[in-house]
Motif scaffolding. Sequence first.
Motif, short mmCIF file in Angstrom:
data_model
loop_
_atom_site.label_atom_id
_atom_site.label_comp_id
_atom_site.label_asym_id
_atom_site.label_seq_id
_atom_site.Cartn_x
_atom_site.Cartn_y
_atom_site.Cartn_z
N CYS A 150 6.08 -9.16 -11.82
CA CYS A 150 5.85 -7.86 -12.45
C CYS A 150 5.29 -6.90 -11.40
O CYS A 150 4.80 -7.33 -10.36
CB CYS A 150 4.85 -8.00 -13.60
N TYR A 151 5.35 -5.63 -11.70
CA TYR A 151 4.72 -4.66 -10.80
C TYR A 151 3.59 -3.93 -11.52
O TYR A 151 3.63 -3.72 -12.73
CB TYR A 151 5.75 -3.67 -10.24
N MET A 152 2.56 -3.60 -10.76
CA MET A 152 1.37 -2.96 -11.33
C MET A 152 0.90 -1.87 -10.38
O MET A 152 0.72 -2.11 -9.18
CB MET A 152 0.25 -4.00 -11.51
N TYR A 153 0.71 -0.66 -10.91
CA TYR A 153 0.23 0.43 -10.07
C TYR A 153 -1.24 0.24 -9.72
O TYR A 153 -2.04 -0.21 -10.56
CB TYR A 153 0.43 1.78 -10.77
N ILE A 154 -1.56 0.58 -8.47
CA ILE A 154 -2.96 0.51 -8.01
C ILE A 154 -3.52 1.93 -7.96
O ILE A 154 -2.96 2.80 -7.29
CB ILE A 154 -3.04 -0.16 -6.63
N ASP A 155 -4.60 2.13 -8.68
CA ASP A 155 -5.17 3.48 -8.78
C ASP A 155 -6.65 3.38 -9.14
O ASP A 155 -7.05 2.44 -9.83
CB ASP A 155 -4.43 4.29 -9.86
N ARG A 156 -7.42 4.34 -8.67
CA ARG A 156 -8.87 4.33 -8.97
C ARG A 156 -9.14 4.38 -10.46
O ARG A 156 -10.11 3.78 -10.94
CB ARG A 156 -9.56 5.53 -8.29
N LYS A 157 -8.28 5.08 -11.19
CA LYS A 157 -8.53 5.21 -12.64
C LYS A 157 -8.38 3.86 -13.35
O LYS A 157 -8.92 3.66 -14.45
CB LYS A 157 -7.60 6.25 -13.28
N PRO B 223 0.81 -1.23 0.00
CA PRO B 223 0.00 0.00 0.00
C PRO B 223 0.84 1.27 0.00
O PRO B 223 0.45 2.28 -0.59
CB PRO B 223 -0.82 -0.13 1.30
N GLY B 224 2.00 1.23 0.66
CA GLY B 224 2.83 2.44 0.78
C GLY B 224 3.25 3.01 -0.55
O GLY B 224 3.40 4.23 -0.70
N ILE B 225 3.47 2.15 -1.55
CA ILE B 225 3.86 2.62 -2.88
C ILE B 225 2.75 2.39 -3.91
O ILE B 225 2.96 2.53 -5.10
CB ILE B 225 5.17 1.95 -3.34
N LYS B 226 1.56 2.03 -3.40
CA LYS B 226 0.38 1.77 -4.25
C LYS B 226 0.73 0.85 -5.42
O LYS B 226 0.53 1.19 -6.59
CB LYS B 226 -0.19 3.09 -4.78
N CYS B 227 1.28 -0.29 -5.07
CA CYS B 227 1.78 -1.19 -6.09
C CYS B 227 1.47 -2.64 -5.74
O CYS B 227 1.52 -3.03 -4.56
CB CYS B 227 3.29 -0.99 -6.21
N ALA B 228 1.13 -3.42 -6.74
CA ALA B 228 0.91 -4.85 -6.57
C ALA B 228 1.97 -5.59 -7.38
O ALA B 228 2.38 -5.14 -8.46
CB ALA B 228 -0.48 -5.24 -7.06
N PHE B 229 2.42 -6.72 -6.85
CA PHE B 229 3.39 -7.54 -7.55
C PHE B 229 2.70 -8.80 -8.04
O PHE B 229 2.04 -9.50 -7.27
CB PHE B 229 4.58 -7.84 -6.64
N VAL B 230 2.84 -9.06 -9.32
CA VAL B 230 2.04 -10.08 -9.99
C VAL B 230 2.94 -11.13 -10.63
O VAL B 230 3.91 -10.81 -11.33
CB VAL B 230 1.15 -9.44 -11.09
N ASP B 231 2.60 -12.40 -10.39
CA ASP B 231 3.31 -13.53 -11.01
C ASP B 231 2.65 -13.84 -12.34
O ASP B 231 1.46 -14.14 -12.40
CB ASP B 231 3.25 -14.74 -10.08
N ILE B 232 3.43 -13.76 -13.45
CA ILE B 232 2.88 -14.10 -14.78
C ILE B 232 3.59 -15.32 -15.38
O ILE B 232 3.50 -15.57 -16.57
CB ILE B 232 2.96 -12.90 -15.75
N GLY B 233 4.33 -16.02 -14.51
CA GLY B 233 5.06 -17.18 -14.99
C GLY B 233 6.47 -16.85 -15.45
O GLY B 233 7.17 -17.71 -15.99
#
Length: 509
Positions: free
Chosen positions: A94-101, A79-89
Amino acid sequence: MYPFISSLEIYNLLFESLLFCNLKKGVLSLKEIFVERQENILRIAIKINNKLKECFIEEDTGEPMPGEIYKGVVKNIVPGIKCAFVDIGYKENCYMYIDRKFKNTNIKKDDHILVQVVKESIGKKGPKVTNAVSIPGRYCVLNTLDTSLTFSKKIEDENIKTYIRENLKKPKDIGFMIRTNGERVPVEIINDEIESIYKVYENIKKKAVYSLKPGLLIKTGGVLGRILRDKLDEDTIKIYVNNLEDHNKINNYISNTKDINVYLDPYEGERGLFDYYGIEKEILKLRNSKVQLSCGGYIIIEKTEAMYVIDVNSGKNTHNNSLKKTAFITNMQAAEEIASQIRLRNLSGIILIDFIDMTEEEEKSKILYKLKEGFDGDKSKTVIYPFTELNLVQIARRRVGKAIYEYMDEPCRRCHGKGRSLKLSYISSLMKNELNKIHQEENIKHVYIEISEIYKDQIKGDIVSFVRDINALDKTVYINFVNTEDYFKVEPLIFMNQIENLQMYKVYG
């Protein structure tokens, strides 16, 4: 007796004749696209009026590439950097920004989601992905974030927008954006493309449901697909291609595209396509930090840790008595060349330009206009900020792919990474072209090579691979390592005394 004229000289003469005729008729530009594939690397060059304007490179490394769509699993949320880390194999998350938009603020750890690669990995940093998946076509783009119908900002005619809205057959559960090309074709063609893209999307969703593990769901054509969609237009007169599979893919695309009329020219020569048409030399020039201007001035392009810095100098532009006029002329030419160099070299991120000092606001406005004009048609989002008090201009350009240096250069082995040198793989491809030229002239069996000693360990560590890469397995190869950076020479050995004198350098055969 007539002098010998090569096929390339004939091509240039015909092109100049065609260009002259079209300019007289009022045609503004003639575009040619050159598509060269060599083993695991694809290079595409675009020339307008016989001048190199853009160059795109894609390397098949097995890493996630921009545009690819994956099934991912959320592994961690910070939450501190508004980021999720995603396993795509892939080996790295990978990293993904979390945002309302992006409508992704409700995602949780272990959620299965569709993601699309936005940027490839850099160093230890994994690829950047987004849940805002889109599938582009030539006339429209499918968007997953909402179900609305939108239009490119370049489509301004409200009557056209209304006509498309009233006649478009759009699925209700997904959004579409009508691209600029959609303005120039009947709405039935847009409907056909929407139906085709929607089927692709449905198949992606099904594949994601039935896939037990995260992984690749679909490629989107890579750089070649992007060029065909974005760069192929009514100005394009010819596409040159050296690979049969790419030829068939391009032929299939242009056969089903109604708003273009382009000739596809298969290239089957021994030499590389880029080498034959002189593009290789132009690409090598892009490694030079100094670029001359026709007025006598020049620009210097340098990369720092955080940004690119471009310095404008008046140089030998001393034709005018007025310093003010000299500064303006040099800056105007520099603005045009800087935009061209940024696009050619695919520079991105923060770019800082130090223009020659000017005081007149009107002149500054003209410089900014010339700079912005140079990015017309550029698909990488570019923001140009006004002059600062120190006569600096800042540019922010979205990163799409790597800068051209990253495919050609590597940290210098001699100065422990403080400088840059050509990659051995790139030099090998250049040598291969030289050997193909030699082979065309006569069947040479002995070849002498001079190359910088910074490549000595690499070459001697696997001499067979090096000889194979330069296409010389059927030859006797002599290599002399010299104390000169970024240098190489390839010469045929014809006479017996040459061969006897160079026995000490024999490494293969």
